[in-house]
Design a protein around this motif. Structure first.
Motif, short mmCIF file in Angstrom:
data_model
loop_
_atom_site.label_atom_id
_atom_site.label_comp_id
_atom_site.label_asym_id
_atom_site.label_seq_id
_atom_site.Cartn_x
_atom_site.Cartn_y
_atom_site.Cartn_z
N ASN A 1 0.82 -1.21 0.00
CA ASN A 1 0.00 0.00 0.00
C ASN A 1 0.85 1.26 0.00
N ASP A 2 2.09 1.14 -0.38
CA ASP A 2 3.00 2.27 -0.44
C ASP A 2 3.75 2.20 -1.76
N ARG A 3 4.07 3.36 -2.33
CA ARG A 3 4.69 3.36 -3.66
C ARG A 3 6.04 2.68 -3.67
N TRP A 4 6.78 2.75 -2.56
CA TRP A 4 8.10 2.11 -2.55
C TRP A 4 7.99 0.60 -2.35
N THR A 5 6.97 0.15 -1.63
CA THR A 5 6.76 -1.30 -1.54
C THR A 5 6.33 -1.85 -2.89
N TRP A 6 5.48 -1.09 -3.59
CA TRP A 6 5.09 -1.50 -4.94
C TRP A 6 6.30 -1.50 -5.87
N SER A 7 7.13 -0.48 -5.77
CA SER A 7 8.31 -0.39 -6.64
C SER A 7 9.26 -1.56 -6.39
N PHE A 8 9.49 -1.87 -5.12
CA PHE A 8 10.38 -2.97 -4.76
C PHE A 8 9.84 -4.29 -5.31
N THR A 9 8.54 -4.50 -5.16
CA THR A 9 7.90 -5.73 -5.64
C THR A 9 7.99 -5.84 -7.16
N LEU A 10 7.68 -4.76 -7.86
CA LEU A 10 7.67 -4.80 -9.33
C LEU A 10 9.06 -4.98 -9.91
N VAL A 11 10.07 -4.36 -9.29
CA VAL A 11 11.44 -4.55 -9.77
C VAL A 11 11.84 -6.02 -9.66
N ALA A 12 11.55 -6.62 -8.49
CA ALA A 12 11.88 -8.04 -8.31
C ALA A 12 11.12 -8.93 -9.30
N LEU A 13 9.86 -8.59 -9.55
CA LEU A 13 9.04 -9.39 -10.46
C LEU A 13 9.52 -9.29 -11.90
N PHE A 14 9.74 -8.06 -12.39
CA PHE A 14 10.20 -7.88 -13.77
C PHE A 14 11.58 -8.47 -13.98
N GLN A 15 12.46 -8.34 -12.99
CA GLN A 15 13.79 -8.92 -13.10
C GLN A 15 13.69 -10.44 -13.24
N ALA A 16 12.82 -11.06 -12.44
CA ALA A 16 12.65 -12.51 -12.50
C ALA A 16 12.11 -12.94 -13.87
N ILE A 17 11.13 -12.21 -14.39
CA ILE A 17 10.53 -12.58 -15.69
C ILE A 17 11.56 -12.50 -16.81
N ILE A 18 12.33 -11.40 -16.85
CA ILE A 18 13.32 -11.23 -17.92
C ILE A 18 14.43 -12.27 -17.82
N ALA A 19 14.96 -12.46 -16.61
CA ALA A 19 16.06 -13.42 -16.43
C ALA A 19 15.62 -14.84 -16.76
N LEU A 20 14.42 -15.21 -16.35
CA LEU A 20 13.93 -16.55 -16.63
C LEU A 20 13.64 -16.74 -18.11
N ALA A 21 13.20 -15.69 -18.79
CA ALA A 21 12.98 -15.79 -20.23
C ALA A 21 14.31 -16.04 -20.95
N LEU A 22 15.36 -15.36 -20.53
CA LEU A 22 16.69 -15.57 -21.13
C LEU A 22 17.17 -17.00 -20.87
N GLU A 23 16.99 -17.47 -19.65
CA GLU A 23 17.44 -18.82 -19.32
C GLU A 23 16.61 -19.88 -20.03
N ALA A 24 15.32 -19.61 -20.22
CA ALA A 24 14.46 -20.57 -20.92
C ALA A 24 14.91 -20.74 -22.36
N TYR A 25 15.31 -19.63 -23.00
CA TYR A 25 15.80 -19.73 -24.38
C TYR A 25 17.10 -20.54 -24.41
N VAL A 26 18.01 -20.25 -23.48
CA VAL A 26 19.29 -20.97 -23.43
C VAL A 26 19.03 -22.47 -23.24
N PHE A 27 18.12 -22.79 -22.35
CA PHE A 27 17.80 -24.20 -22.09
C PHE A 27 17.22 -24.87 -23.34
#
Length: 345
Positions: free
Chosen positions: A5-31
Motif C-alpha cells: 500500500n505504499d509506492r516504494w513497496t510497490w516499486s520494490f515488488t515490481l522490480v523483483a518481479l520484472f527482473q525474474a521474468i526477464i532473467a527466466l525468459a533468457l534462461e528458458a531460451y538458453v535451455f
C-alpha cells in the motif's frame, strides 16, 4: 494476503518481479536451444545435465526471492529487505560463474561430438545479458530498499517503543531470521547441484546422507526460528552445535572437490566444481555469521523482547492509531450514548 500500500513497496515488488521474468525468459531460451542442439545419447553425459540443473536453480532462486520480497514487506523486516539485495548480488555472482561453467560443459560435449558445433556463439549473448539484467535489478532494488528503510524504521519505532536497547535487540533478531532464510536457499542449491550433476549410486552412503539432509535441514531451520522466539537456552545450544556440524560438512565437501589424492572423486565434481565451490564458500560464510548472530540472540533472551518477536507483523501506526472516537464508538459506549457537543482540546 498482503497487498503493498505504499509506492516504494510497490516499486520494490515490481522490480523483483520484472527482473525474474526477464532473467527466466533468457534462461528458458538458453535451455531450449541447448537441448535442441544435443545429439542422441548426449543426455547420459554429466556435462549435458549442467544447463537443466542451472535453469532449475534459477527458477527456484527467483521464485524464492519473490517469496522473500512478499514476506519482508508483509512483516516490515528492514533487514530482510537489505538481505534481498545481497541475495540478488549472490544470484549475480552465480550467473557469472554459470556462464563459464556452461562454456566448459559445451566444450567437453563438443570434444565427444555430443552437441552441434557453434552452439556457444548462439548462447553467449544471452548468457552475458543475464548478469547485466541482475546488475541493473540490484541497483534498482537497492534504491527502493534505501527508501523503504526510512518507512519501516518509523513503523518499528512506533510499534516497539523508543527504547534504544530494545530496538537493537529486535534488529539482531531480524538479522538472525533473515540469515536462516538465506541459509536455506544456499544449502538447497548446493545439494541439488551435487545430486543432479555429480550424482552417484544410491548405494553410496554420501549420496544417501545428502538426500536425507534436505528435509532435515528444513526442519532444523524452522526449529531454529521457533527456539529463538521462545527463548530456550537449551534449544539454542543444540541449534548452534548443528550449525558447526553443517560448517564441517561443507568444509569436507570443499576438500573432496580439490583432493588430488583422490582423482576419481575430483573428476566427478569437475562438471560443477566452480558453481559448487561458490555455493559452498557462501554457505560457510553465512553459517559463520549465523552462529555469531545466534549467540547475540541468546544473550538477549529474557530481556523484554519475546512479546515483540512473537508477533508476525509490525502494525502500521497510521492504520492502528485512532486519535478520536468514531460516531459508532460514541453511540455504543458502555455508559450509554454520548451526546454530540463541541469540545475544546
Amino acid at each position: 494476503m498482503y497487498v503493498p500500500n505504499d509506492r516504494w513497496t510497490w516499486s520494490f515488488t515490481l522490480v523483483a518481479l520484472f527482473q525474474a521474468i526477464i532473467a527466466l525468459a533468457l534462461e528458458a531460451y538458453v535451455f531450449g536451444r541447448f537441448e535442441a542442439s544435443l545429439h542422441s545419447g548426449a543426455s547420459e553425459q554429466s556435462a549435458a545435465r549442467t544447463i537443466p540443473t542451472y535453469l532449475s536453480l534459477y527458477i527456484f532462486g527467483f521464485i524464492y526471492e519473490l517469496v522473500l520480497v512478499w514476506d519482508a514487506l508483509r512483516v516490515k523486516n528492514t533487514i530482510q529487505v537489505i538481505g534481498i539485495c545481497l541475495y540478488n548480488v549472490g544470484m549475480l555472482i552465480y550467473s557469472a560463474v554459470k556462464r563459464d561453467q556452461i562454456y566448459d560443459a559445451i566444450r567437453e560435449l563438443t570434444k565427444g561430438n555430443w552437441i552441434e558445433p557453434g552452439i556457444w556463439d548462439d548462447l553467449r549473448p544471452f548468457l552475458v545479458a543475464a548478469p547485466a539484467v541482475l546488475a541493473l535489478g540490484t541497483v534498482a532494488l537497492s534504491f527502493c530498499a534505501w527508501k523503504l528503510y526510512g518507512v519501516f524504521s518509523w513503523d518499528i519505532y512506533k510499534s516497539i517503543s523508543a527504547d534504544l536497547q530494545l530496538k537493537r535487540r529486535f534488529l539482531v533478531f531480524q538479522v538472525y531470521i533473515t540469515l536462516l532464510k538465506l541459509d536455506f536457499f544456499f544449502f538447497l542449491a548446493f545439494t541439488v547441484q551435487f545430486l543432479v550433476i555429480v550424482g552417484g549410486s544410491f548405494k553410496d552412503a554420501e549420496i544417501i546422507l545428502t538426500i536425507i539432509a534436505i528435509p532435515v535441514t528444513i526442519i532444523i531451520l524452522w526449529l531454529a526460528a521457533v527456539v529463538t522466539r521462545r527463548e530456550s537456552y537449551a534449544g539454542q545450544a543444540c541449534i548452534i552445535v548443528i550449525y558447526f556440524a553443517a560448517m564441517a560438512y561443507f568444509i569436507f565437501k570443499l576438500f573432496r572437490m580439490y583432493d588430488n589424492n583422490n582423482p576419481e572423486k575430483v573428476l566427478e565434481y569437475y562438471p560443477a566444481r566452480k558453481s559448487l565451490t561458490t555455493f559452498a564458500v557462501l554457505t560457510i560464510l553465512l553459517l559463520v555469521v549465523t552462529i555469531a548472530t545466534a549467540g547475540l540472540c541468546t544473550k538477549n533472551f529474557n530481556k523484554g523482547l519475546a512479546p515483540h518477536v512473537r508477533r508476525r507483523k509490525i502494525a502500521s501506526p497510521a492504520n492502528s492509531y485512532k486519535p478520536y472516537p468514531s460516531a459508532h464508538d460514541l453511540n455504543n459506549h458502555p455508559m450509554g450514548p454520548v451526546p454530540n457537543r463541541m469540545t475544546i482540546d
